[in-house]
Design an enzyme around this catalytic site. Sequence first.
Site, PDB file in Angstrom:
ATOM      1  N   HIS A  41       0.782  -1.480  -0.019  1.00 55.26           N
ATOM      2  CA  HIS A  41      -0.094   0.144  -0.064  1.00 55.26           C
ATOM      3  C   HIS A  41       0.773   1.350   0.241  1.00 55.26           C
ATOM      4  O   HIS A  41       0.464   2.554  -0.064  1.00 55.26           O
ATOM      5  CB  HIS A  41      -1.166   0.004   1.144  1.00 55.26           C
ATOM      6  CG  HIS A  41      -0.071   0.360   2.337  1.00 55.26           C
ATOM      7  ND1 HIS A  41       0.469  -0.448   3.240  1.00 55.26           N
ATOM      8  CD2 HIS A  41      -0.158   1.599   3.015  1.00 55.26           C
ATOM      9  CE1 HIS A  41       0.755   0.209   4.402  1.00 55.26           C
ATOM     10  NE2 HIS A  41       0.350   1.341   4.330  1.00 55.26           N
TER      11      HIS A  41
HETATM   12  C1  UD1 Z   1      -1.883   5.635   5.864  1.00 53.62           C
HETATM   13  C2  UD1 Z   1      -0.671   6.127   6.658  1.00 53.62           C
HETATM   14  C3  UD1 Z   1       0.356   5.103   6.680  1.00 53.62           C
HETATM   15  C4  UD1 Z   1      -0.312   3.831   7.219  1.00 53.62           C
HETATM   16  C5  UD1 Z   1      -1.413   3.310   6.468  1.00 53.62           C
HETATM   17  C6  UD1 Z   1      -2.017   1.963   7.185  1.00 53.62           C
HETATM   18  C7  UD1 Z   1      -0.414   8.441   6.065  1.00 53.62           C
HETATM   19  C8  UD1 Z   1       0.383   9.619   5.581  1.00 53.62           C
HETATM   20  N1  UD1 Z   1      -0.190   7.302   5.817  1.00 53.62           N
HETATM   21  O1  UD1 Z   1      -1.616   5.183   4.657  1.00 53.62           O
HETATM   22  O2  UD1 Z   1       1.340   5.416   7.492  1.00 53.62           O
HETATM   23  O3  UD1 Z   1       0.795   2.665   7.172  1.00 53.62           O
HETATM   24  O4  UD1 Z   1      -2.270   4.319   6.572  1.00 53.62           O
HETATM   25  O5  UD1 Z   1      -2.932   1.572   6.380  1.00 53.62           O
HETATM   26  O6  UD1 Z   1      -1.111   8.711   7.146  1.00 53.62           O
HETATM   27  N2  UD1 Z   1      -8.894   4.799   1.376  1.00 53.62           N
HETATM   28  C9  UD1 Z   1     -10.105   4.246   1.275  1.00 53.62           C
HETATM   29  N3  UD1 Z   1     -10.974   3.690   2.525  1.00 53.62           N
HETATM   30  C10 UD1 Z   1     -10.428   3.817   3.588  1.00 53.62           C
HETATM   31  C11 UD1 Z   1      -9.085   4.249   3.756  1.00 53.62           C
HETATM   32  C12 UD1 Z   1      -8.555   4.806   2.686  1.00 53.62           C
HETATM   33  O7  UD1 Z   1     -10.845   4.135   0.223  1.00 53.62           O
HETATM   34  O8  UD1 Z   1     -11.058   3.226   4.785  1.00 53.62           O
HETATM   35  C13 UD1 Z   1      -8.396   5.286   0.399  1.00 53.62           C
HETATM   36  C14 UD1 Z   1      -8.363   6.839   0.397  1.00 53.62           C
HETATM   37  O9  UD1 Z   1      -9.294   7.362  -0.363  1.00 53.62           O
HETATM   38  C15 UD1 Z   1      -6.827   7.227  -0.195  1.00 53.62           C
HETATM   39  C16 UD1 Z   1      -6.006   5.930  -0.037  1.00 53.62           C
HETATM   40  O10 UD1 Z   1      -7.115   4.724   0.282  1.00 53.62           O
HETATM   41  O11 UD1 Z   1      -7.099   7.307  -1.696  1.00 53.62           O
HETATM   42  C17 UD1 Z   1      -5.133   6.137   0.872  1.00 53.62           C
HETATM   43  O12 UD1 Z   1      -5.706   6.638   2.164  1.00 53.62           O
HETATM   44  P1  UD1 Z   1      -4.552   7.438   3.144  1.00 53.62           P
HETATM   45  O13 UD1 Z   1      -5.444   8.043   4.431  1.00 53.62           O
HETATM   46  O14 UD1 Z   1      -4.026   8.616   2.239  1.00 53.62           O
HETATM   47  O15 UD1 Z   1      -3.292   6.440   3.788  1.00 53.62           O
HETATM   48  P2  UD1 Z   1      -3.081   5.052   3.617  1.00 53.62           P
HETATM   49  O16 UD1 Z   1      -2.276   4.847   2.313  1.00 53.62           O
HETATM   50  O17 UD1 Z   1      -4.041   4.235   3.946  1.00 53.62           O
END
Ligand code: UD1
Length: 347
Positions: A200
């Site tokens: 991820h």
């Molecule tokens: C975040 C943390 C990372 C941690 C990870 C665990 C930051 C910068 N990164 O990364 O340190 O290891 O969480 O998973 O804070 N999304 C969904 N549904 C959800 C959550 C996210 O669709 O429930 C999508 C969002 O729309 C986004 C992407 O996933 O496009 C990434 O989500 P984001 O909150 O940016 O961080 P993670 O990659 O999960």
Amino acid sequence: MKIVSIVGARPQFVKAAMISRVIRKDHEEILVHTGQHYDEEMSQIFFDVMRIPKPEYNLNIGSGTQAVQTAMMLEGVEKALADEKPDWVVVYSDTNSTLAGALAAVKMHIPVAHIEAGLRSYNMRMPEEVNRRITDHISKLLFCPTEVSVTNLEKEGITDGVHLVGDVMFDAVEHYGQQETDILQRLDIKPGEYYFLTVHRPSNTDDKANLENIITGLEGENIIFPAHPRTVSSIEEHGLQLPDNIRRIKPVHYLDSLTLIKNARKVITDSGGIQKEAYFLGVPCITLREETEWVETVEDGWNILTGADPQKIKDSLESFEPTGDRSSSYGDGKASEKIVRILEEQV
Ligand code: UD1
């Protein structure tokens, strides 16, 4: 003692499960969920299976660019802190929720306790590295999981308020590790007959070549892949197709995840937490990154860094075997109790 704990993303729910239980024995805790992770299988299910108390505040921030997400969290956390006036704000690890929680608190002169302090990848292109560095420099109490993390802080001149307590994620594996679920039966797979994959990190998902290289490196092997929403969108955006040997499933909850790790031939991941969980459970780990914060897992011979290099991934799947004993670098499983005792003493 009144504590506001800030959570938002999956790994923080796991840590909060351990800490909340101890805090709430003798003290008041207000849990603030930023809403960074919001899908049922990324958030609510963790609260259900780990019996984490329902958050008093859910800021429902959701997705956004790094700046927008962090800015909205700052605003929401500040309001909650103005209402609650806690003795401590507790933040976990290195996500945007961590940074926003710590920054909002320190500017309101509320002391911050950082759990999982002192970790460094020395790669400033990772948003997590930026978050953890800033958080460490504005925290009053720094709870370090390992000796290496204490040394990392020393190098940056941080020595006051630093406590080596062990790793809360090790506490969690000690607590929940025996509760195997029926996920293997549900997926119709057998112990030792599959590899467990998670990917991820933006460096792997946002870069089409890296994602393709990882898929190539895994060719021909039987892979179980609970896919993070970020990765699902990237696969679609890049127009990639997963081959048949990679079985994509929805994100799994903590107990299913531990069960899948424990029974896998090897784990392949770019997650921080999963590298350690593999180590705690005695499963070899192939890490799809060029560096790791959890250097002990590599030094002890249980983790190998391959980046997204297809040949290195392939070779490691075939021949990487652990070369040494696992050490007690991550503490004695009592980090959560130690943390709450220190918070009490410092109020
Ligand atoms: C975040 C943390 C990372 C941690 C990870 C665990 C930051 C910068 N990164 O990364 O340190 O290891 O969480 O998973 O804070 N999304 C969904 N549904 C959800 C959550 C996210 O669709 O429930 C999508 C969002 O729309 C986004 C992407 O996933 O496009 C990434 O989500 P984001 O909150 O940016 O961080 P993670 O990659 O999960």
